[in-house]
Write a protein that holds these residues in place. Structure first.
Motif, PDB file in Angstrom:
ATOM      1  N   UNK A 102     -15.353  -1.082  -4.338  1.00 38.88           N
ATOM      2  CA  UNK A 102     -14.466   0.011  -3.926  1.00 38.88           C
ATOM      3  C   UNK A 102     -13.413   0.265  -4.997  1.00 38.88           C
ATOM      4  N   UNK A 103     -12.980  -0.779  -5.669  1.00 36.62           N
ATOM      5  CA  UNK A 103     -11.993  -0.629  -6.739  1.00 36.62           C
ATOM      6  C   UNK A 103     -12.560   0.184  -7.900  1.00 36.62           C
ATOM      7  N   UNK A 104     -13.849  -0.005  -8.184  1.00 35.03           N
ATOM      8  CA  UNK A 104     -14.487   0.679  -9.312  1.00 35.03           C
ATOM      9  C   UNK A 104     -15.101   2.010  -8.921  1.00 35.03           C
ATOM     10  N   UNK A 105     -14.922   2.405  -7.657  1.00 34.75           N
ATOM     11  CA  UNK A 105     -15.439   3.683  -7.210  1.00 34.75           C
ATOM     12  C   UNK A 105     -16.914   3.682  -6.902  1.00 34.75           C
ATOM     13  N   UNK A 106     -17.533   2.503  -6.790  1.00 34.62           N
ATOM     14  CA  UNK A 106     -18.962   2.416  -6.501  1.00 34.62           C
ATOM     15  C   UNK A 106     -19.238   2.440  -4.996  1.00 34.62           C
ATOM     16  N   UNK A 107     -18.209   2.227  -4.186  1.00 36.26           N
ATOM     17  CA  UNK A 107     -18.337   2.268  -2.731  1.00 36.26           C
ATOM     18  C   UNK A 107     -17.133   3.003  -2.158  1.00 36.26           C
ATOM     19  N   UNK A 108     -17.314   3.574  -0.979  1.00 36.54           N
ATOM     20  CA  UNK A 108     -16.213   4.278  -0.320  1.00 36.54           C
ATOM     21  C   UNK A 108     -15.312   3.327   0.448  1.00 36.54           C
ATOM     22  N   UNK A 109     -15.906   2.242   0.964  1.00 31.21           N
ATOM     23  CA  UNK A 109     -15.164   1.249   1.735  1.00 31.21           C
ATOM     24  C   UNK A 109     -15.549  -0.141   1.253  1.00 31.21           C
ATOM     25  N   UNK A 110     -14.549  -0.980   1.027  1.00 31.56           N
ATOM     26  CA  UNK A 110     -14.784  -2.368   0.673  1.00 31.56           C
ATOM     27  C   UNK A 110     -14.411  -3.247   1.860  1.00 31.56           C
ATOM     28  N   UNK A 111     -15.404  -3.844   2.508  1.00 31.78           N
ATOM     29  CA  UNK A 111     -15.154  -4.723   3.648  1.00 31.78           C
ATOM     30  C   UNK A 111     -14.776  -6.116   3.156  1.00 31.78           C
ATOM     31  N   UNK A 112     -13.749  -6.694   3.742  1.00 32.23           N
ATOM     32  CA  UNK A 112     -13.262  -7.973   3.242  1.00 32.23           C
ATOM     33  C   UNK A 112     -12.639  -8.819   4.341  1.00 32.23           C
ATOM     34  N   UNK A 113     -12.843 -10.143   4.223  1.00 35.53           N
ATOM     35  CA  UNK A 113     -12.200 -11.100   5.133  1.00 35.53           C
ATOM     36  C   UNK A 113     -10.860 -11.560   4.577  1.00 35.53           C
ATOM     37  N   UNK A 114     -10.558 -11.179   3.354  1.00 34.65           N
ATOM     38  CA  UNK A 114      -9.326 -11.629   2.695  1.00 34.65           C
ATOM     39  C   UNK A 114      -8.564 -10.423   2.169  1.00 34.65           C
ATOM     40  N   UNK A 115      -7.288 -10.634   1.879  1.00 31.47           N
ATOM     41  CA  UNK A 115      -6.480  -9.579   1.268  1.00 31.47           C
ATOM     42  C   UNK A 115      -6.991  -9.297  -0.145  1.00 31.47           C
ATOM     43  N   UNK A 116      -6.917  -8.043  -0.553  1.00 32.94           N
ATOM     44  CA  UNK A 116      -7.394  -7.655  -1.879  1.00 32.94           C
ATOM     45  C   UNK A 116      -6.688  -8.443  -2.973  1.00 32.94           C
ATOM     46  N   UNK A 117      -5.412  -8.768  -2.739  1.00 35.44           N
ATOM     47  CA  UNK A 117      -4.635  -9.507  -3.740  1.00 35.44           C
ATOM     48  C   UNK A 117      -5.206 -10.895  -4.014  1.00 35.44           C
ATOM     49  N   UNK A 118      -6.015 -11.401  -3.090  1.00 35.15           N
ATOM     50  CA  UNK A 118      -6.598 -12.730  -3.262  1.00 35.15           C
ATOM     51  C   UNK A 118      -7.847 -12.707  -4.131  1.00 35.15           C
ATOM     52  N   UNK A 119      -8.386 -11.516  -4.388  1.00 34.79           N
ATOM     53  CA  UNK A 119      -9.621 -11.407  -5.165  1.00 34.79           C
ATOM     54  C   UNK A 119      -9.482 -10.559  -6.422  1.00 34.79           C
ATOM     55  N   UNK A 120      -8.560  -9.598  -6.417  1.00 28.69           N
ATOM     56  CA  UNK A 120      -8.442  -8.664  -7.528  1.00 28.69           C
ATOM     57  C   UNK A 120      -7.120  -8.844  -8.270  1.00 28.69           C
ATOM     58  N   UNK A 121      -7.079  -8.334  -9.491  1.00 23.82           N
ATOM     59  CA  UNK A 121      -5.833  -8.301 -10.247  1.00 23.82           C
ATOM     60  C   UNK A 121      -4.823  -7.422  -9.520  1.00 23.82           C
ATOM     61  N   UNK A 122      -3.553  -7.663  -9.782  1.00 23.76           N
ATOM     62  CA  UNK A 122      -2.486  -6.959  -9.076  1.00 23.76           C
ATOM     63  C   UNK A 122      -2.578  -5.449  -9.244  1.00 23.76           C
ATOM     64  N   UNK A 123      -2.904  -4.982 -10.464  1.00 24.43           N
ATOM     65  CA  UNK A 123      -2.957  -3.537 -10.691  1.00 24.43           C
ATOM     66  C   UNK A 123      -4.097  -2.890  -9.923  1.00 24.43           C
ATOM     67  N   UNK A 124      -5.223  -3.584  -9.795  1.00 21.33           N
ATOM     68  CA  UNK A 124      -6.364  -3.042  -9.067  1.00 21.33           C
ATOM     69  C   UNK A 124      -6.141  -3.091  -7.560  1.00 21.33           C
ATOM     70  N   UNK A 125      -5.586  -4.184  -7.080  1.00 21.52           N
ATOM     71  CA  UNK A 125      -5.345  -4.296  -5.641  1.00 21.52           C
ATOM     72  C   UNK A 125      -4.289  -3.292  -5.179  1.00 21.52           C
ATOM     73  N   UNK A 126      -3.356  -2.945  -6.081  1.00 23.19           N
ATOM     74  CA  UNK A 126      -2.307  -1.986  -5.733  1.00 23.19           C
ATOM     75  C   UNK A 126      -2.865  -0.587  -5.474  1.00 23.19           C
ATOM     76  N   UNK A 127      -4.054  -0.301  -6.001  1.00 18.17           N
ATOM     77  CA  UNK A 127      -4.668   1.017  -5.811  1.00 18.17           C
ATOM     78  C   UNK A 127      -5.373   1.138  -4.456  1.00 18.17           C
ATOM     79  N   UNK A 128      -5.572   0.012  -3.787  1.00 20.37           N
ATOM     80  CA  UNK A 128      -6.341   0.007  -2.551  1.00 20.37           C
ATOM     81  C   UNK A 128      -5.436   0.100  -1.323  1.00 20.37           C
ATOM     82  N   UNK A 129      -5.956   0.742  -0.300  1.00 24.28           N
ATOM     83  CA  UNK A 129      -5.244   0.853   0.974  1.00 24.28           C
ATOM     84  C   UNK A 129      -5.967   0.004   2.010  1.00 24.28           C
ATOM     85  N   UNK A 130      -5.208  -0.830   2.707  1.00 22.86           N
ATOM     86  CA  UNK A 130      -5.749  -1.788   3.667  1.00 22.86           C
ATOM     87  C   UNK A 130      -5.833  -1.183   5.068  1.00 22.86           C
ATOM     88  N   UNK A 131      -7.013  -1.229   5.656  1.00 26.01           N
ATOM     89  CA  UNK A 131      -7.215  -0.792   7.039  1.00 26.01           C
ATOM     90  C   UNK A 131      -7.718  -2.014   7.815  1.00 26.01           C
TER      91      UNK A 131
END
Length: 318
Positions: A102-131
């Motif tokens: 989802x960060x790279x625009x290859x998917x519309x929704x990224x399903x996750x059991x963890x917060x994006x900050x736990x898997x991605x760099x800060x700049x990339x996770x900052x672009x994502x919106x958590x639902x």
């Protein structure tokens, strides 16, 4: 004289007719609009009025967490039944995969059991919106013939770090322990390590590693001495669920905070979602899904939680 009068009258009549003809022509030019052109312009002007029964149309690709996959998959089918113009594809691959795609625009929704900050760099996770759409609990599970019903935190650490390799060391039968683990990209693994073990572990030689929760369940159910971990949504009679520190893994204990191995289920978008994706995410939060599929599949509606947990893992009462 008579001829002269008639000549004068003829000249006056001629001038009068000429003047009338000129007035008639001028009036015609002034009063005749370009009817054909105006009518054409009016009929080809595009309408700006919205269609009252606007139909949702488009496609959605949701990838990532296999723990969340059953819920999203079931909800997507119901959504597509109600919106024939929408196509939704739901794929697994692990939380890390979903977040990356989802960060790279290859998917519309990224399903996750963890917060994006736990898997991605800060700049990339900052672009994502958590639902956040639900809560999922993880439990240690074993082959049904393993004669152990509960394990402590330390015993689980000893198993997954290779310190204990036989069930007899834990009060069970003399049988080799077979670890069925998840890959490093798995949000289920991250949740289990963080809240059950309190530490990350290495992949031990001889352990089995599988990417799919469904495959993990199948292997554990068929392999003597096997142990692994699964979301409550995957539990069935083919495996045996192990209590954690004597506390059963069930919704009541998760909701009141006595069972600690749980996480929020996230559906991330890169920026604000488009109309179709937003409609699907809104549907995920309806009573139809929250009181229906969420409960039926073993997840916990967020509204039922009596505690909240922040990204650092701190739990507070609501």
């Amino acid at each position: 004289m008579k001829k002269t009068v008639m000549l004068i009258m003829a000249m006056v009549l001629t001038f009068t007719l000429a003047a009338c003809g000129q007035n008639t022509n001028n009036g015609g030019n002034a009063s005749t609009p370009p009817a054909t052109n105006n009518a054409g312009n009016a009929s080809t002007e595009p309408s700006t009025e919205p269609t009252p029964d606007t139909k949702l149309e488009g496609s959605i690709l949701a990838t990532g967490s296999s723990a969340l996959q059953p819920l999203v998959d079931q909800a997507s089918k119901a959504f597509m039944d109600a919106n024939s113009g929408v196509t939704i594809q739901v794929q697994g691959g692990g939380s890390g995969t979903g977040l990356t795609q989802v960060s790279e625009g290859q998917a519309d929704i990224g399903n996750s059991d963890v917060y994006a900050e736990e898997k991605l760099d800060a700049d990339k996770s900052a672009e994502l919106i958590d639902h956040q759409v639900a809560v999922v609990a993880m439990a240690a599970v074993v082959n049904p013939k393993v004669n152990v019903d509960t394990l402590t935190k330390q015993q689980l650490i000893d198993i997954f770090t290779g310190k204990v390799t036989n069930w007899k060391e834990l009060g069970g039968d003399d049988q080799k322990i077979v670890i069925v683990n998840r890959p490093a990209s798995s949000g289920t693994r991250a949740t289990f390590e963080k809240y059950a073990l309190g530490t990350k572990t290495d992949d031990l030689q001889g352990s089995i590693q599988e990417d799919s929760s469904g495959t993990v369940r199948k292997i554990i159910g068929e392999t003597p001495g096997a142990i692994g971990y699964l979301a409550l949504s995957y539990l069935d009679d083919s495996i045996k669920t192990i209590a954690y520190e004597g506390v059963a893994a069930n919704e009541e204990n998760v909701a009141n905070g006595t069972y600690p191995v749980w996480a929020y289920e996230h559906m991330y978008t890169k920026g604000e979602p488009n109309a179709v994706v937003k409609a699907f995410l809104d549907y995920m939060m309806t009573d139809e899904v929250q009181d229906g599929a969420v409960v039926e599949l073993g997840y916990i509606p967020a509204k039922n939680m009596q505690v909240v947990r922040d990204i650092e893992g701190n739990i507070t009462k609501k």
